[in-house]
Design a protein around this motif. Structure first.
Motif, PDB file in Angstrom:
ATOM      1  N   TYR A 129       0.850  -1.189   0.000  1.00 27.49           N
ATOM      2  CA  TYR A 129       0.000   0.000   0.000  1.00 27.49           C
ATOM      3  C   TYR A 129       0.887   1.241   0.000  1.00 27.49           C
ATOM      4  O   TYR A 129       1.693   1.459   0.913  1.00 27.49           O
ATOM      5  CB  TYR A 129      -0.913  -0.011   1.224  1.00 27.49           C
ATOM      6  CG  TYR A 129      -2.054   0.974   1.137  1.00 27.49           C
ATOM      7  CD1 TYR A 129      -3.193   0.671   0.384  1.00 27.49           C
ATOM      8  CD2 TYR A 129      -2.012   2.194   1.793  1.00 27.49           C
ATOM      9  CE1 TYR A 129      -4.247   1.569   0.300  1.00 27.49           C
ATOM     10  CE2 TYR A 129      -3.062   3.094   1.712  1.00 27.49           C
ATOM     11  CZ  TYR A 129      -4.177   2.778   0.957  1.00 27.49           C
ATOM     12  OH  TYR A 129      -5.222   3.670   0.865  1.00 27.49           O
ATOM     13  N   GLY A 130       0.724   2.065  -1.027  1.00 21.83           N
ATOM     14  CA  GLY A 130       1.688   3.137  -1.271  1.00 21.83           C
ATOM     15  C   GLY A 130       1.395   4.452  -0.591  1.00 21.83           C
ATOM     16  O   GLY A 130       1.359   5.496  -1.261  1.00 21.83           O
ATOM     17  N   LEU A 131       1.237   4.427   0.711  1.00 19.63           N
ATOM     18  CA  LEU A 131       1.112   5.667   1.471  1.00 19.63           C
ATOM     19  C   LEU A 131       2.416   5.837   2.249  1.00 19.63           C
ATOM     20  O   LEU A 131       2.603   5.232   3.310  1.00 19.63           O
ATOM     21  CB  LEU A 131      -0.089   5.606   2.409  1.00 19.63           C
ATOM     22  CG  LEU A 131      -0.528   6.919   3.069  1.00 19.63           C
ATOM     23  CD1 LEU A 131      -0.848   7.979   2.015  1.00 19.63           C
ATOM     24  CD2 LEU A 131      -1.733   6.712   3.968  1.00 19.63           C
ATOM     25  N   PRO A 132       3.347   6.626   1.732  1.00 17.99           N
ATOM     26  CA  PRO A 132       4.700   6.677   2.318  1.00 17.99           C
ATOM     27  C   PRO A 132       4.727   7.075   3.784  1.00 17.99           C
ATOM     28  O   PRO A 132       5.608   6.624   4.528  1.00 17.99           O
ATOM     29  CB  PRO A 132       5.420   7.718   1.448  1.00 17.99           C
ATOM     30  CG  PRO A 132       4.700   7.667   0.134  1.00 17.99           C
ATOM     31  CD  PRO A 132       3.258   7.417   0.496  1.00 17.99           C
ATOM     32  N   GLU A 133       3.788   7.900   4.210  1.00 16.48           N
ATOM     33  CA  GLU A 133       3.783   8.345   5.603  1.00 16.48           C
ATOM     34  C   GLU A 133       3.625   7.180   6.572  1.00 16.48           C
ATOM     35  O   GLU A 133       4.032   7.288   7.736  1.00 16.48           O
ATOM     36  CB  GLU A 133       2.658   9.356   5.816  1.00 16.48           C
ATOM     37  CG  GLU A 133       2.905  10.712   5.164  1.00 16.48           C
ATOM     38  CD  GLU A 133       2.673  10.731   3.665  1.00 16.48           C
ATOM     39  OE1 GLU A 133       3.060  11.729   3.012  1.00 16.48           O
ATOM     40  OE2 GLU A 133       2.111   9.752   3.113  1.00 16.48           O
ATOM     41  N   LEU A 134       3.069   6.073   6.115  1.00 19.27           N
ATOM     42  CA  LEU A 134       2.830   4.929   6.987  1.00 19.27           C
ATOM     43  C   LEU A 134       3.631   3.690   6.595  1.00 19.27           C
ATOM     44  O   LEU A 134       3.926   2.858   7.460  1.00 19.27           O
ATOM     45  CB  LEU A 134       1.333   4.582   6.990  1.00 19.27           C
ATOM     46  CG  LEU A 134       0.389   5.680   7.454  1.00 19.27           C
ATOM     47  CD1 LEU A 134      -1.049   5.195   7.404  1.00 19.27           C
ATOM     48  CD2 LEU A 134       0.740   6.151   8.861  1.00 19.27           C
ATOM     49  N   PHE A 135       3.975   3.553   5.321  1.00 16.00           N
ATOM     50  CA  PHE A 135       4.612   2.314   4.853  1.00 16.00           C
ATOM     51  C   PHE A 135       5.899   2.595   4.080  1.00 16.00           C
ATOM     52  O   PHE A 135       6.238   1.874   3.140  1.00 16.00           O
ATOM     53  CB  PHE A 135       3.617   1.527   3.994  1.00 16.00           C
ATOM     54  CG  PHE A 135       2.321   1.233   4.705  1.00 16.00           C
ATOM     55  CD1 PHE A 135       2.263   0.311   5.738  1.00 16.00           C
ATOM     56  CD2 PHE A 135       1.157   1.890   4.352  1.00 16.00           C
ATOM     57  CE1 PHE A 135       1.071   0.049   6.407  1.00 16.00           C
ATOM     58  CE2 PHE A 135      -0.042   1.631   5.007  1.00 16.00           C
ATOM     59  CZ  PHE A 135      -0.083   0.710   6.039  1.00 16.00           C
ATOM     60  N   ARG A 136       6.611   3.601   4.492  1.00 19.99           N
ATOM     61  CA  ARG A 136       7.805   4.038   3.767  1.00 19.99           C
ATOM     62  C   ARG A 136       8.842   2.936   3.600  1.00 19.99           C
ATOM     63  O   ARG A 136       9.470   2.800   2.549  1.00 19.99           O
ATOM     64  CB  ARG A 136       8.418   5.249   4.471  1.00 19.99           C
ATOM     65  CG  ARG A 136       9.611   5.852   3.736  1.00 19.99           C
ATOM     66  CD  ARG A 136      10.122   7.108   4.405  1.00 19.99           C
ATOM     67  NE  ARG A 136       9.254   8.256   4.109  1.00 19.99           N
ATOM     68  CZ  ARG A 136       8.431   8.805   4.982  1.00 19.99           C
ATOM     69  NH1 ARG A 136       8.346   8.321   6.213  1.00 19.99           N
ATOM     70  NH2 ARG A 136       7.689   9.838   4.638  1.00 19.99           N
TER      71      ARG A 136
END
Length: 341
Positions: A129-136
């Protein structure tokens, strides 16, 4: 320099993506595809690109894309991406999918909410899942990124600090969200026809909007360690607003104990301190503050014992093309902010 492809180049998100990549020092657009029979030029479909790129669209061909590009951005409708993603990945192309096809981890949940079966369950298992704030940390090595959408990014970023610290009840969370008309895409529809939506505000997808399970799934992952595996349940109600772009969400949650605005603001500042595109602000944010940028603006209030989070972002950038470039930057070793300031 990384050669890239834009698969599905006719929509608003593809236009924004091309504009960002044209100023990216480490990206080169080598191929663009379109389902239109006449193979139009990019600058014919998007006149704002005139004089900036000399490229005609081609019909999709996995071999052509693989020969020309190392990374493919898929700006395709839901259901279309999973038809081409396995072909690209089998040829060694890394995929950033801007549709919802790889955002839900359970194919049964996908089939229930999107009304057709998922044809690439192995891709679902491997997608990040490409949400960098959470899965960087998980993004750089991945070959398949499920790029989040605009409503989901706004809602998840608004709630993640509270859920991760187990500060709120996990059921009865209310997300009241409003989006500009470009969020509905470029294809003509009666509900987004100018005489229908201008000077009118309307709710839609009440109780059955497809982003609901996505928001619940990601927040459940965020709060897994602190919440003992308890599911997150939200009441998500989107609204169509007669403006071009932007999303604003007001989120209501019940705290588990006494809270103060000062402490909550400090929590949010600490949680997002390493996130260049989240701005925790003291003012009440508005969509014009984040328009044409990759920022998400957030603030927190306590009203009659309840927590209110107000968040806004540009649905075409931080809600689509901008976060796709964030993911591209992380995948290819560039600074996360490259081409986004």
């Amino acid at each position: 320099m990384t050669d890239v492809a834009i698969v599905g180049a006719s929509g608003y998100t593809a236009r924004e993506l091309v504009q960002l990549l044209l100023r990216h020092p480490g990206a080169r657009i080598r191929v663009a595809t379109s389902r239109q029979d006449d193979a139009p030029r990019l600058d014919a479909m998007h006149p704002s690109l005139a004089g900036r790129i000399d490229l005609a669209c081609r019909p999709f061909d996995a071999d052509l894309v693989a020969e020309s590009a190392r990374v493919a951005f898929l700006a395709l409708p839901h259901g279309a991406s999973m038809a081409v993603t396995p072909e690209l990945r089998s040829r060694g192309v890394r995929v950033i999918d801007l549709s919802a096809d790889y955002r839900l981890s359970d194919p049964k949940v996908y089939a229930d909410w999107y009304d057709h079966p998922h044809t690439d369950p192995s891709g679902l298992d491997e997608a990040v899942y490409g949400l960098p704030e959470l899965f960087r940390e998980a993004i750089p090595p991945s070959g398949l990124i499920a790029n989040p959408g605009c409503y989901t990014s706004t809602s998840i970023l608004a709630l993640a600090p509270l859920v991760s610290r187990d500060l709120i009840g996990r059921s009865g969370i209310i997300i009241d969200a409003k989006s500009g008309v470009s969020g509905a895409g470029r294809s003509p529809k009666l509900t987004t026809h100018y005489p229908e939506c201008n000077e009118s505000l309307s709710a839609y997808g009440v109780g059955r909007h497809r982003h609901t399970p996505e928001i619940e799934q990601v927040l459940g992952e965020v709060g897994r360690e602190t919440g003992g595996g308890a599911p997150v349940e939200v009441i998500f109600t989107p609204h169509l607003v007669p403006m071009d772009r932007g999303i604003l969400a007001t989120v209501y949650a019940e705290p588990k104990g006494p809270v103060t605005e000062h402490d909550l603001m400090e929590l949010y500042r600490e949680f997002y301190k390493a996130c260049p595109f989240v701005r925790v602000v003291g003012r009440l944010p508005s969509t014009k503050d984040s328009a044409y940028s990759n920022f998400c603006d957030l603030t927190v209030r306590v009203v009659r014992g309840r927590i209110l989070v107000i968040a806004c972002l540009d649905n075409l950038l931080k809600g689509a093309a901008g976060v796709a470039v964030q993911n591209f930057n992380l995948m290819t070793g560039h600074e996360e902010t490259t081409a986004l300031f």
